[in-house]
Design a protein around this motif. Structure first.
Motif, PDB file in Angstrom:
ATOM      1  N   VAL A 172       0.850  -1.181   0.000  1.00  0.00           N
ATOM      2  CA  VAL A 172       0.000   0.000   0.000  1.00  0.00           C
ATOM      3  C   VAL A 172       0.885   1.229   0.000  1.00  0.00           C
ATOM      4  O   VAL A 172       1.783   1.352   0.818  1.00  0.00           O
ATOM      5  N   THR A 200      -4.526   9.513   6.249  1.00  0.00           N
ATOM      6  CA  THR A 200      -5.918   9.218   6.594  1.00  0.00           C
ATOM      7  C   THR A 200      -6.188   9.603   8.025  1.00  0.00           C
ATOM      8  O   THR A 200      -5.281   9.690   8.833  1.00  0.00           O
ATOM      9  N   MET A 221     -14.868  -4.838   2.872  1.00  0.00           N
ATOM     10  CA  MET A 221     -14.163  -3.876   3.713  1.00  0.00           C
ATOM     11  C   MET A 221     -12.837  -3.498   3.083  1.00  0.00           C
ATOM     12  O   MET A 221     -12.298  -4.230   2.244  1.00  0.00           O
ATOM     13  N   THR A 222     -12.299  -2.355   3.479  1.00  0.00           N
ATOM     14  CA  THR A 222     -10.991  -1.943   2.969  1.00  0.00           C
ATOM     15  C   THR A 222      -9.925  -2.911   3.479  1.00  0.00           C
ATOM     16  O   THR A 222     -10.111  -3.551   4.529  1.00  0.00           O
ATOM     17  N   PRO A 223      -8.817  -3.052   2.785  1.00  0.00           N
ATOM     18  CA  PRO A 223      -7.778  -4.001   3.197  1.00  0.00           C
ATOM     19  C   PRO A 223      -7.294  -3.800   4.631  1.00  0.00           C
ATOM     20  O   PRO A 223      -7.101  -4.774   5.365  1.00  0.00           O
ATOM     21  N   GLU A 224      -7.110  -2.537   5.042  1.00  0.00           N
ATOM     22  CA  GLU A 224      -6.617  -2.309   6.394  1.00  0.00           C
ATOM     23  C   GLU A 224      -7.628  -2.751   7.452  1.00  0.00           C
ATOM     24  O   GLU A 224      -7.252  -3.275   8.516  1.00  0.00           O
ATOM     25  N   ARG A 225      -8.906  -2.583   7.148  1.00  0.00           N
ATOM     26  CA  ARG A 225      -9.932  -3.032   8.093  1.00  0.00           C
ATOM     27  C   ARG A 225     -10.046  -4.551   8.098  1.00  0.00           C
ATOM     28  O   ARG A 225     -10.280  -5.173   9.140  1.00  0.00           O
ATOM     29  N   GLN A 226      -9.907  -5.167   6.937  1.00  0.00           N
ATOM     30  CA  GLN A 226      -9.904  -6.626   6.878  1.00  0.00           C
ATOM     31  C   GLN A 226      -8.792  -7.191   7.751  1.00  0.00           C
ATOM     32  O   GLN A 226      -8.999  -8.141   8.510  1.00  0.00           O
ATOM     33  N   SER A 269     -19.516   2.705   8.732  1.00  0.00           N
ATOM     34  CA  SER A 269     -19.104   2.966   7.353  1.00  0.00           C
ATOM     35  C   SER A 269     -19.724   1.904   6.452  1.00  0.00           C
ATOM     36  O   SER A 269     -19.883   0.744   6.848  1.00  0.00           O
ATOM     37  N   ALA A 283     -18.849   0.086   3.927  1.00  0.00           N
ATOM     38  CA  ALA A 283     -18.113  -1.144   3.630  1.00  0.00           C
ATOM     39  C   ALA A 283     -18.114  -2.119   4.798  1.00  0.00           C
ATOM     40  O   ALA A 283     -17.853  -3.308   4.617  1.00  0.00           O
ATOM     41  N   SER A 284     -18.407  -1.622   5.997  1.00  0.00           N
ATOM     42  CA  SER A 284     -18.382  -2.485   7.180  1.00  0.00           C
ATOM     43  C   SER A 284     -19.760  -3.003   7.575  1.00  0.00           C
ATOM     44  O   SER A 284     -19.877  -3.856   8.454  1.00  0.00           O
TER      45      SER A 284
END
Length: 439
Positions: free
Chosen positions: A9, A14, A146-151, A353, A355-356
């Motif tokens: 990444v 952010t 979900m975004t990669p960091e959240r995954q 959010s 995506a979650s």
């Protein structure tokens, strides 16, 4: 319990909260037993009236609001389990608010080595994701949006929770002692201090360095495991509530900083945490009601003894495992209460959010269907285990996805403003000691 593939990444500037909405959390920190509240987005003033835990809901014929103060045998006012847990909610919400005020640069590389170890970060997160895919398939599928960091973060948290739970429920549970749990807690402290013991620990070490998660939530979950070692009965719902918070409510609270709150949400951080707590409690209550027979065969009763007595039931009735009218009536009250907490949880899922939202909605809808299956089995949770069929699970996924598309701005709030502390209610006909549990 509940998951991440680490990719190259480029540096991303952010918000440290990864999408948390603004909140006036400090404004409500001292308003624990406020008699009234005016939400900034409310259309009218909402007043809460509190009554004694010993008030009889049958006299009102409706849901009864309970105070957070109870009286001990000496007649002194003492803090209820619900209030103790709400203090944790406030502390975590404040931590999130402080964290999101600053901006950080996230620069993740797949060949990054965890300090003090030989573990590659990518390998650590990949292994966590594999464990989640094997043990929580439905939730795992939902996290793909979900975004990669959240995954990555949710997988690391989920794996730690599963490992902790298996200490007392896994294959080696009979060999686990309080001293072993003490060692596990010391290991947790090392993990938070940047000294992971193994690869799976390493993933969580990285996660807690990036997200504002309080170590107290993890310690509280270990405390729930201690309760499993020394306690097999719960005198009332206040006792059971605390256990439910320890083993399941904590999981919801750990997850909120990772899931993130939608930028367009007008809800306070506290209200979203309250909903996450309610979902954990609802799931745990459902687990308890599903597993009554299984627990009884292990000599355990995760039901409020005073409520059993009020229904004309005893320990022996549980161990005998016979479905009677008294048992059916008792179960109807317990199921009604579990559904109440699912409804409270729904109010917060939409604030996450986008995506979650899908995995959370999927979890909520699937777990709530277990209650339907208990009813379909004529309340026989002694010899029949209620489960949701694969076909029903598949049908729930698109429904959950559809709900995840509803934005906070379009969500019509039918409940009072959620800026204040959660309100405990119990169904008419239930035990007056009831309050607000995945074992």
């Amino acid at each position: 319990m509940t998951f991440s593939l680490l990719q190259v990444v480029s540096p991303i500037e952010t918000s440290a909260g990864l999408g948390f909405a603004d909140s006036d959390s400090s404004r409500y920190a001292g308003r624990v037993l406020s008699s009234k509240f005016v939400g900034k987005n409310s259309r009218k003033k909402v007043r809460w009236s509190f009554c004694s835990l010993h008030d009889n809901p049958k006299q009102h014929g409706k849901l009864t609001v309970l105070s957070s103060l109870v009286a001990n045998t000496a007649g002194e006012a003492v803090m209820s389990s619900e209030q103790k847990v709400y203090d944790v909610v406030l502390r975590q919400a404040a931590l999130v608010k402080d964290h999101k005020m600053s901006k950080i640069v996230v620069n993740v590389k797949p060949d990054m080595v965890i300090p003090g170890t030989t573990y590659l970060l990518k390998e650590a997160y990949d292994r966590c994701r594999e464990v989640c895919a094997e043990n929580a398939k439905t939730f795992y599928l939902g996290t793909l949006l979900m975004t990669p960091e959240r995954q990555r973060a949710i997988s690391a948290i989920s794996v730690w929770c599963r490992r902790t739970d298996e200490l007392v429920d896994g294959h080696n549970a009979s060999h686990i002692t309080p001293a072993a749990l003490d060692r596990w807690e010391l290991r947790l402290e090392d993990l938070f201090a940047g000294r992971p013991y193994d690869m799976l620990d390493a993933a969580l070490t990285d996660t807690v360095s990036r997200f504002p998660v309080d170590i107290q939530l993890f310690k509280d979950m270990i405390e729930g495991m201690r309760m499993d070692l020394k306690k097999s009965r719960y005198e009332n719902f206040d006792e059971l509530y605390l256990y439910c918070y320890y083993v399941a409510g904590t999981v919801g609270l750990m997850s909120v900083p990772v899931m993130g709150i939608a930028m367009e949400s007008k809800a306070t951080i506290e209200s979203v945490y309250n909903a996450a707590l309610a979902l954990g409690i609802a799931n745990q209550l459902t687990n308890i009601l599903r597993d009554v027979g299984e627990d009884a065969r292990r000599g355990r009763i995760y039901l409020p003894l005073d409520e059993l007595a009020e229904a004309g039931l005893s320990d022996e009735d549980i161990f005998n495992g016979k479905v009677t009218d008294k048992w059916r009536n008792f179960m109807k009250v317990q199921i009604k209460r579990a559904r109440m907490f699912f409804r409270q949880a729904e109010q917060g899922v939409t604030e996450l959010s986008q995506a979650s939202r899908w995995p959370i909605w999927a979890s909520l809808l699937l777990y709530r269907q277990i209650l339907d299956e208990i009813e379909a089995n004529d309340y026989n949770n002694f010899t029949k285990k209620a489960y949701v069929s694969k076909a029903k699970k598949l049908l729930s996924l698109p429904m959950a996805y559809g709900k995840s598309l509803i934005s906070p701005s379009s969500h019509a709030q039918s409940e009072p403003p959620q800026n204040n502390r959660p309100v405990n209610v119990i169904p008419s006909g239930g035990n007056p000691a009831a309050t607000i549990c995945s074992k």
